[in-house]
Design a protein around this motif. Structure first.
Motif, PDB file in Angstrom:
ATOM      1  N   ASP A 126     -24.028 100.314  99.919  1.00 18.41           N
ATOM      2  CA  ASP A 126     -23.301  99.416  99.028  1.00 18.41           C
ATOM      3  C   ASP A 126     -22.110  98.785  99.734  1.00 18.41           C
ATOM      4  OD1 ASP A 126     -24.502  99.915  96.152  1.00 18.41           O
ATOM      5  OD2 ASP A 126     -24.384 101.868  97.144  1.00 18.41           O
ATOM      6  N   LEU A 127     -21.631  99.439 100.779  1.00 18.37           N
ATOM      7  CA  LEU A 127     -20.411  98.996 101.445  1.00 18.37           C
ATOM      8  C   LEU A 127     -20.388  99.551 102.862  1.00 18.37           C
ATOM      9  CD1 LEU A 127     -17.473  97.781 101.189  1.00 18.37           C
ATOM     10  CD2 LEU A 127     -16.771 100.073 100.432  1.00 18.37           C
ATOM     11  N   VAL A 128     -19.862  98.763 103.781  1.00 18.63           N
ATOM     12  CA  VAL A 128     -19.640  99.236 105.149  1.00 18.63           C
ATOM     13  C   VAL A 128     -18.177  98.980 105.509  1.00 18.63           C
ATOM     14  CG1 VAL A 128     -20.188  98.901 107.587  1.00 18.63           C
ATOM     15  CG2 VAL A 128     -22.019  98.848 105.885  1.00 18.63           C
ATOM     16  N   ILE A 129     -17.480 100.036 105.898  1.00 21.97           N
ATOM     17  CA  ILE A 129     -16.103  99.922 106.373  1.00 21.97           C
ATOM     18  C   ILE A 129     -16.113 100.190 107.869  1.00 21.97           C
ATOM     19  CG2 ILE A 129     -13.759 100.866 106.261  1.00 21.97           C
ATOM     20  CD1 ILE A 129     -14.448  99.399 103.741  1.00 21.97           C
ATOM     21  N   ALA A 130     -15.736  99.186 108.650  1.00 30.37           N
ATOM     22  CA  ALA A 130     -15.673  99.297 110.109  1.00 30.37           C
ATOM     23  C   ALA A 130     -14.218  99.446 110.551  1.00 30.37           C
ATOM     24  CB  ALA A 130     -16.307  98.067 110.751  1.00 30.37           C
ATOM     25  N   ASP A 131     -14.030  99.717 111.833  1.00 34.66           N
ATOM     26  CA  ASP A 131     -12.700  99.917 112.386  1.00 34.66           C
ATOM     27  C   ASP A 131     -11.759  98.777 112.020  1.00 34.66           C
ATOM     28  OD1 ASP A 131     -10.502 100.650 114.020  1.00 34.66           O
ATOM     29  OD2 ASP A 131     -11.345  99.559 115.717  1.00 34.66           O
ATOM     30  N   GLU A 132     -12.255  97.535 112.108  1.00 34.73           N
ATOM     31  CA  GLU A 132     -11.375  96.384 111.910  1.00 34.73           C
ATOM     32  C   GLU A 132     -11.073  96.075 110.444  1.00 34.73           C
ATOM     33  OE1 GLU A 132     -15.334  94.527 113.456  1.00 34.73           O
ATOM     34  OE2 GLU A 132     -14.392  96.519 113.411  1.00 34.73           O
ATOM     35  N   ASP A 133     -11.625  96.851 109.518  1.00 35.18           N
ATOM     36  CA  ASP A 133     -11.440  96.561 108.101  1.00 35.18           C
ATOM     37  C   ASP A 133     -10.176  97.150 107.500  1.00 35.18           C
ATOM     38  OD1 ASP A 133     -13.738  95.000 107.882  1.00 35.18           O
ATOM     39  OD2 ASP A 133     -14.999  96.760 107.556  1.00 35.18           O
ATOM     40  N   THR A 134      -9.498  98.021 108.215  1.00 37.76           N
ATOM     41  CA  THR A 134      -8.232  98.583 107.738  1.00 37.76           C
ATOM     42  C   THR A 134      -7.207  98.539 108.860  1.00 37.76           C
ATOM     43  OG1 THR A 134      -8.996 100.823 108.292  1.00 37.76           O
ATOM     44  CG2 THR A 134      -9.263 100.115 105.997  1.00 37.76           C
ATOM     45  N   ALA A 135      -5.938  98.491 108.471  1.00 39.72           N
ATOM     46  CA  ALA A 135      -4.870  98.419 109.472  1.00 39.72           C
ATOM     47  C   ALA A 135      -4.831  99.678 110.338  1.00 39.72           C
ATOM     48  CB  ALA A 135      -3.523  98.198 108.788  1.00 39.72           C
ATOM     49  N   ARG A 136      -5.139 100.820 109.722  1.00 45.71           N
ATOM     50  CA  ARG A 136      -5.179 102.086 110.454  1.00 45.71           C
ATOM     51  C   ARG A 136      -6.548 102.705 110.250  1.00 45.71           C
ATOM     52  NH1 ARG A 136      -0.233 105.547 108.218  1.00 45.71           N
ATOM     53  NH2 ARG A 136      -1.530 105.319 106.351  1.00 45.71           N
TER      54      ARG A 136
END
Length: 201
Positions: A126-136
């Protein structure tokens, strides 16, 4: 009783070392770049390499932004050539899909590396969170908090599946229930449900 256990709001899964056996490839990629910098890796480097982002490792090796790009390039080359799915990964993903439980891939890898892996997993995250998706990134809780936020899920009702101390620290700090993936295989859906009930949920 297992039939009475509630489903989690979402299951949040790490990628490297959890769903796919890429940590050895990452170590090889870092070692090749480090050798080119005249800085061979040794076992003491492991906590600064495994489960860490390319930016984190670049900072550990040498404070030079171009090193992070070289690390990602070297890793992507190896992932494109050879990725092994971890035991139990396809089975767990199939169980989650059959139960209509939302899933997110929460990774410290760059999206271009993740995109090489996703077709091999064959699961509609449903969702992919990669390294570049958050500040930390990991070990900070930001990636898991962002995944829960985008899914509209309470972190305390999410189960995160991780394999590294860095990832476990991130998921725990976010308030998720955490299950460890081990080399012999991923947990079953029954185990996921039981973990959520483990603290009186």
């Amino acid at each position: 009783m297992p039939s009475d256990l509630a489903d989690p709001d979402a299951v949040l899964l790490d990628m490297d070392g959890t769903l796919v056996d890429t940590e050895g490839l990452w170590w090889q990629a870092v070692a090749s770049v480090a050798a080119g910098l005249g800085r061979p890796l040794d076992p003491d480097d492991a906590p600064h390499v495994l489960g860490r982002t390319s930016d984190d490792v670049a900072a550990h090796l040498l404070r030079d932004a171009s090193v992070a790009d070289r690390l990602t390039d070297a890793f992507a080359d190896r992932v494109a050539a050879n990725v092994t799915i971890m035991p139990g990964a396809r089975e767990l993903l199939a169980e989650l899909a059959a139960a209509s439980i939302p899933t997110a891939l929460v990774s410290a890898s760059q999206r271009r590396v993740i995109d090489l892996v996703l077709p091999r997993l064959g699961h509609p995250f449903d969702l992919v969170i990669a390294d570049e998706d958050t500040a930390r990134s990991k070990p900070y809780p930001d990636p898991y908090l962002e995944a829960a936020r985008r899914l509209g899920a309470a972190p305390s009702r999410c189960v995160a599946i991780e394999d590294s101390p860095t990832g476990v620290a991130a998921a725990t700090a976010a308030g998720c229930r955490v299950l460890l993936a081990v080399p012999s295989g991923l947990p079953s859906l029954a185990h996921v449900r039981a973990s959520l009930a483990g603290e009186g949920a």
